[in-house]
Design a protein around this motif. Structure first.
Motif, PDB file in Angstrom:
ATOM      1  N   GLU A   1       0.696  -1.544  -0.091  1.00  0.00           N
ATOM      2  CA  GLU A   1      -0.055   0.095  -0.014  1.00  0.00           C
ATOM      3  C   GLU A   1       0.623   1.291  -0.218  1.00  0.00           C
ATOM      4  O   GLU A   1       1.559   1.406   0.414  1.00  0.00           O
ATOM      5  N   GLU A   2       0.473   2.276  -0.580  1.00  0.00           N
ATOM      6  CA  GLU A   2       1.315   3.772  -0.769  1.00  0.00           C
ATOM      7  C   GLU A   2       1.023   3.810   0.583  1.00  0.00           C
ATOM      8  O   GLU A   2       2.464   4.794   0.718  1.00  0.00           O
ATOM      9  N   ASP A   3      -0.093   4.546   1.249  1.00  0.00           N
ATOM     10  CA  ASP A   3      -0.443   4.909   2.543  1.00  0.00           C
ATOM     11  C   ASP A   3       1.227   3.992   3.788  1.00  0.00           C
ATOM     12  O   ASP A   3       1.859   4.447   3.946  1.00  0.00           O
ATOM     13  N   GLN A   4       1.735   2.786   3.533  1.00  0.00           N
ATOM     14  CA  GLN A   4       2.911   1.976   3.951  1.00  0.00           C
ATOM     15  C   GLN A   4       4.105   2.751   3.705  1.00  0.00           C
ATOM     16  O   GLN A   4       4.729   2.893   4.459  1.00  0.00           O
ATOM     17  N   VAL A   5       3.687   3.162   2.644  1.00  0.00           N
ATOM     18  CA  VAL A   5       5.389   3.514   1.971  1.00  0.00           C
ATOM     19  C   VAL A   5       6.044   4.689   2.386  1.00  0.00           C
ATOM     20  O   VAL A   5       6.320   4.970   2.808  1.00  0.00           O
ATOM     21  N   ARG A   6       4.683   5.984   2.402  1.00  0.00           N
ATOM     22  CA  ARG A   6       4.802   7.101   3.522  1.00  0.00           C
ATOM     23  C   ARG A   6       4.870   7.143   5.496  1.00  0.00           C
ATOM     24  O   ARG A   6       5.889   7.651   4.981  1.00  0.00           O
TER      25      ARG A   6
END
Length: 89
Positions: A72-77
């Motif tokens: 998930e992109e949120d995990q990257v953020r």
């Protein structure tokens, strides 16, 4: 008849090359940049997106010897925020 090369102060530009040589020059620059980016040490994490074997998009993070795969992109953020929070402490 012998040809002599006379040095010129004028630089050769892409416009001076044939279309095929322009493509080859572009390819050479692209490969060289990729090699430098891959092997040059960097303090910044490298982050990119790719498809996993099942066809889903995943995020890859490479930071030093550490390599992380996130879905998930949120995990990257969150990873980036934690990483920079610890660097600034």
């Amino acid at each position: 008849m012998q040809h002599l090369l006379i040095p010129s102060s004028r630089q050769i530009t892409a416009a001076d090359l044939s279309p095929r040589r322009q493509k080859l020059a572009h390819l050479a620059r692209t490969v060289l940049k990729a090699l430098v980016a891959q092997f040059a040490p960097s303090e910044d994490p490298k982050i990119w997106r790719r498809r996993d074997p099942s066809g889903r998009w995943v995020w890859e993070i490479r930071y030093g010897q550490e390599q992380i795969t996130l879905s998930e992109e949120d995990q990257v953020r969150q990873w980036v925020e934690r990483h920079y929070y610890h660097l600034r402490r």
